[in-house]
Design an enzyme around this catalytic site. Structure first.
Site, PDB file in Angstrom:
ATOM      1  N   SER A 149      11.830  84.937   8.565  1.00 45.03           N
ATOM      2  CA  SER A 149      12.756  84.912   9.695  1.00 45.03           C
ATOM      3  C   SER A 149      13.595  86.180   9.808  1.00 45.03           C
ATOM      4  CB  SER A 149      13.673  83.689   9.588  1.00 45.03           C
ATOM      5  OG  SER A 149      14.349  83.679   8.345  1.00 45.03           O
ATOM      6  N   ASP A 400      24.732  79.163  10.254  1.00 46.81           N
ATOM      7  CA  ASP A 400      23.728  80.132   9.855  1.00 46.81           C
ATOM      8  C   ASP A 400      24.463  81.379   9.370  1.00 46.81           C
ATOM      9  OD1 ASP A 400      21.770  82.010   9.520  1.00 46.81           O
ATOM     10  OD2 ASP A 400      20.908  81.833  11.520  1.00 46.81           O
ATOM     11  N   HIS A 403      21.022  84.856   8.952  1.00 51.10           N
ATOM     12  CA  HIS A 403      20.494  85.755   9.974  1.00 51.10           C
ATOM     13  C   HIS A 403      21.637  86.493  10.662  1.00 51.10           C
ATOM     14  CE1 HIS A 403      17.522  82.476   9.402  1.00 51.10           C
ATOM     15  NE2 HIS A 403      16.710  83.515   9.337  1.00 51.10           N
TER      16      HIS A 403
END
Length: 427
Positions: A149, A400, A403
């Protein structure tokens, strides 16, 4: 003018004033409650550069000083504030995954957008992205991002940056559009691919629903998804690492059992994930080297990147910081340092192998570990979902902190990647 005429004039002016003020009030309202998605014109960007940061003269001066240096070191440095607007925004690029589109999802603080990486060696200019130059360098070429990712995060950043110079067309996507995709910039006959192969090598990912609670990795076998397409690829960017910290059983050459990283649960030989990551990188670089050492192709290994959880993943304010770390505020943890070291050493070994074989294949490290360690402020946090606090503050909310928001600091990775490619071109 009589009193009556004066009163009539005022009655006529009042509606005109109201019709003028109401639109202005509405515009003011939306300016502060809507995501800041305006794209500055080129003139505004130049004006901002000249009047606030004086970056253009600085860059010119520094470039003159370092014209005889073979390479600028971007791995060490610090973040400095800037007023330069991002090249794209939350609505101008369709490639951004919703989970990283922080402004569109309601994040109101935008300070994380206004930082620029300054290398430790002050003779080195800040890395600046030039879409038209990048596209000219990859004209008639295929560039592929291979990994998980984070590789996808960097890929989407690059597509957005390049979109400011030429319109891409998404020509392929699989059933999960965020794992295998391919864009073409027809104006330059340039193709950019994404391959979701988070371990680089063959393996079976854990699946709780099927009762599989660990990964199974074959560390000497390149993943077929990218290896089968390698002949078509000119520039490869490998990017992964965090996935290797999960529970896994490892096999080597001839499917020989090497061990696992959870021996206390599985009664097997201890084989730590640092060594597994190193071996996977080595296998991948060997595959590219043996096939293309005589070519002018290029391989880049992007170093390990940081997560900044300050609590449980589902707690409020788990990654709440709004400014980067400053030098001396914190030390890089052991895990990240070891992963970074492994990648750098494996790249150095591969470069030596190519040199000994008299090859031309270019192999580089995109060393962004320190750069990302300092950027605790630019993760999506709760804004991985649209308007997470629309109904008020919640005690539990998914975050999150791995990221990176787009636009954001990951754009700098691609600016540094461009510097690598410029050097290849010059050489």
């Amino acid at each position: 003018m009589g009193k009556t005429q004066h009163q009539n004039l005022i009655r006529k002016l009042i509606p005109c004033v109201l019709y003028t003020l109401i639109p202005l009030a509405v515009l003011h309202y939306y300016r502060y409650i809507s995501p800041r998605c305006s794209v500055p014109t080129a003139d505004k960007r130049l004006e901002s550069t000249a009047t606030t940061d004086s970056i253009t003269p600085l860059v010119q001066e520094q470039e003159a000083e370092v014209k005889n240096l073979s390479w600028w070191d971007y791995s060490e440095g610090h973040w400095v504030q800037t007023r330069l607007e991002p090249l794209y925004n939350c609505t101008s690029c369709e490639a951004i995954k919703l989970g990283q589109n922080c402004m569109l999802n309601g994040r109101s603080d935008t300070g994380y957008l206004y930082w620029q990486w300054q290398p430790k060696d002050t003779r080195c200019p800040p890395p600046v992205f030039d879409a038209s130059l990048f596209l000219r360098i990859i004209r008639n070429k295929h560039l592929a991002f291979i990994g998980g990712s984070i590789a996808r995060n960097q890929l989407e950043s690059l597509i957005c940056l390049l979109s400011t110079g030429s319109k891409p067309e998404l020509v392929y996507k699989d059933s999960d559009e965020h794992k295998f995709r391919r864009w073409v910039f027809y104006e330059y006959n340039a193709t950019i691919w994404s391959f979701w192969t988070q371990f680089f090598v063959e393996g079976i990912q854990y699946n709780q629903s099927k009762g599989i609670n660990h990964n199974t990795l074959y560390l000497d076998t390149p993943n077929e998804k990218w290896a089968s397409e390698l002949d078509k690829i000119d520039i490869v960017v490998f990017s992964s690492g965090r996935w290797f910290a999960q529970k896994a059983i490892y096999y080597g050459e001839g499917n020989q059992l090497l061990g696992c990283n959870f021996p206390q649960e599985n009664n097997c030989t201890d084989f730590n994930f640092f060594d597994a990551f190193r071996k996977a990188v080595r296998t991948s670089l060997k595959e590219v080297t043996k096939r293309f050492y005589k070519s002018d192709k290029a391989v880049v290994v992007a170093n390990y990147t940081f997560a900044h959880f300050e609590g449980e993943w589902n707690e409020f304010a788990t990654c709440p910081k709004t400014e980067p770390y400053k030098d001396g505020d914190a030390e890089m943890p052991y895990l990240e340092n070891e992963m970074r070291k492994s990648a750098i050493e494996e790249v150095a070994m591969a470069v030596k192998d190519v040199k000994e074989m008299g090859g031309r294949l270019k192999i580089e490290t995109l060393d962004v570990t320190k750069l990302t360690f300092l950027r605790r402020d630019a993760h999506p946090g709760p804004y991985m979902f649209p308007n997470p606090f629309a109904n008020g503050i919640k005690e539990k909310v998914q975050n999150d902190c791995v990221h990176w928001c787009l636009p954001g600091p990951i754009d700098t990775w691609n600016a540094i990647l461009l510097q690598l490619m410029k050097r290849w071109k010059d050489e």
